[in-house]
Design an enzyme around this catalytic site. Structure first.
Site, mmCIF file in Angstrom:
data_model
loop_
_atom_site.group_PDB
_atom_site.id
_atom_site.type_symbol
_atom_site.label_atom_id
_atom_site.label_comp_id
_atom_site.label_asym_id
_atom_site.label_seq_id
_atom_site.Cartn_x
_atom_site.Cartn_y
_atom_site.Cartn_z
ATOM 1 C CD GLU A 96 -3.065 -1.008 2.163
ATOM 2 O OE1 GLU A 96 -4.242 -1.275 1.850
ATOM 3 O OE2 GLU A 96 -2.727 -0.692 3.316
ATOM 4 C CB CYS A 99 0.380 7.309 11.204
ATOM 5 S SG CYS A 99 1.277 8.631 10.399
#
Length: 359
Positions: free
Chosen positions: A107, A352
């Site tokens: 990703e 994150c």
């Protein structure tokens, strides 16, 4: 460098040319009996301005002799990155599942700002072996490390999709960059080369969990790349619970290596601090962070405070907004530079700690 055959080995067993950085390409050309400038030509095709059509064959490298194109085809594979899935965030960020050489996928997140800035958070490994409890990637385990070209390809995918030049890049996607040190440095140098990626060194950042030997090596590199370190607690017991893969590395030694980095490079590293409700947002944790962030001597770190992003199956909770703000205020009052970093892409699991899919 992987072993590149020079005979008719089966194509399915050939290594990918995307595993090579500039030095690897020079070595390959030497093995093939070619002059050094051929490596620059190949690098320009692979990592320079994208051709009008996707580069899927060595035959497309029309400024190379046909004999060399044939040797390259017999020696290594050339795989174009493919977007298997794209997700669009309400804030304009995009997350890609990018298929790389050998069928693996990682990703990648692209974050636009204004009309001419594009930051790409790229992966350095498929998965991660460190097992940080707040990170979806760490819970997935490690599949393999990526080659330098596979990292650069992630930026090319995002650039072409947005129709914008990438202006900033951060090795903060899936994986621990310093666990794949040589390939990551190779990727940064490809991106920094003005004839290839053309991104300034200070706009290229490595975000590490804090592997000590990697910080020491990074301090001695000649380029002005920047460094961010995931701290998340300045209390040893707390950090060991949150980041079990680093339990053998004492905070005292991390502090020493960061001081060495600052003294050797002349650059100030930043500290990443993910605020977790009832875990690392207590008065005791704040006091420890202030002591750590003030560094040694005149060194003073910049602290990026980050809201914990929820992950599938995760039991940790983010600190309430008022506690986050109070934490930031206390750091500033203690003369520690601190910023609350706005998360982007959380609605598509692109913030994150949320990158989870590994193929």
């Amino acid at each position: 460098m992987p072993e590149f055959p020079t005979d008719g080995q089966a194509a399915s067993r050939l290594p990918s040319i995307k595993s090579l950085d500039k030095g690897g390409l020079r070595t390959l050309m030497e093995r093939l009996g070619q002059p050094a400038y051929r490596a620059r030509q190949v690098a320009a095709w692979l990592y320079g301005t994208a051709p009008a059509v996707p580069l899927t064959s060595f035959e497309q490298m029309t400024d190379l002799p046909r004999s060399l194109r044939e040797r390259l085809a017999a020696t290594c594979t050339l795989d174009a990155p493919q977007i298997l899935r794209r997700q669009d965030s309400r804030d304009g960020s995009r997350k890609y599942l990018v298929q790389l050489a050998g069928g693996n996928a990682v990703e990648t997140v692209a974050i636009p700002a204004g009309h001419d800035r594009l930051t790409v958070c790229f992966s350095t490994q498929a998965g991660c072996a460190l097992g940080c409890v707040f990170c979806a990637t760490g819970q997935a385990g490690l599949v393999r490390s990526l080659g330098a070209g596979e990292m650069v390809d992630q930026l090319r995918v995002a650039s072409e999709d947005f129709g914008l030049r990438v202006t900033n890049a951060v090795a903060m996607g899936q994986g621990e960059p310093f666990a794949n040190y040589n390939a990551v440095l190779g990727a940064l140098r490809l991106l920094n080369d003005e004839r290839l990626g053309g991104i300034g060194a200070r706009r290229l950042t490595v975000s590490t969990c804090g592997l000590l030997d990697g910080i020491r090596r990074f301090a001695e590199e000649p380029e002005q790349f920047t460094l961010a370190v995931s701290l998340h607690s300045a209390v040893q017991a707390t950090r060991d619970r949150l980041m079990p893969g680093l339990a053998s590395q004492p905070l005292t030694e991390l502090r020493e290596e960061l001081a060495y980095y600052a003294a050797s490079s002349g650059r100030r590293p930043s500290l990443e601090y993910l605020l977790i409700d009832g875990v690392n947002d207590t008065p005791e944790e704040l006091e420890a962070l202030i002591g750590f962030a003030r560094g040694q001597g005149a060194l003073n770190y910049h602290v990026n405070l980050i809201v914990l992003n929820k992950t599938a199956g995760g039991r940790l909770e983010p600190s309430p907004p008022e506690r986050l703000q109070a934490f930031a205020n206390s750091l500033l009052q203690a003369r520690v530079n601190a910023t609350i970093r706005a998360s982007r892409g959380a609605d598509i699991q692109a913030a994150c700690g949320q990158l989870a899919e590994v193929v």
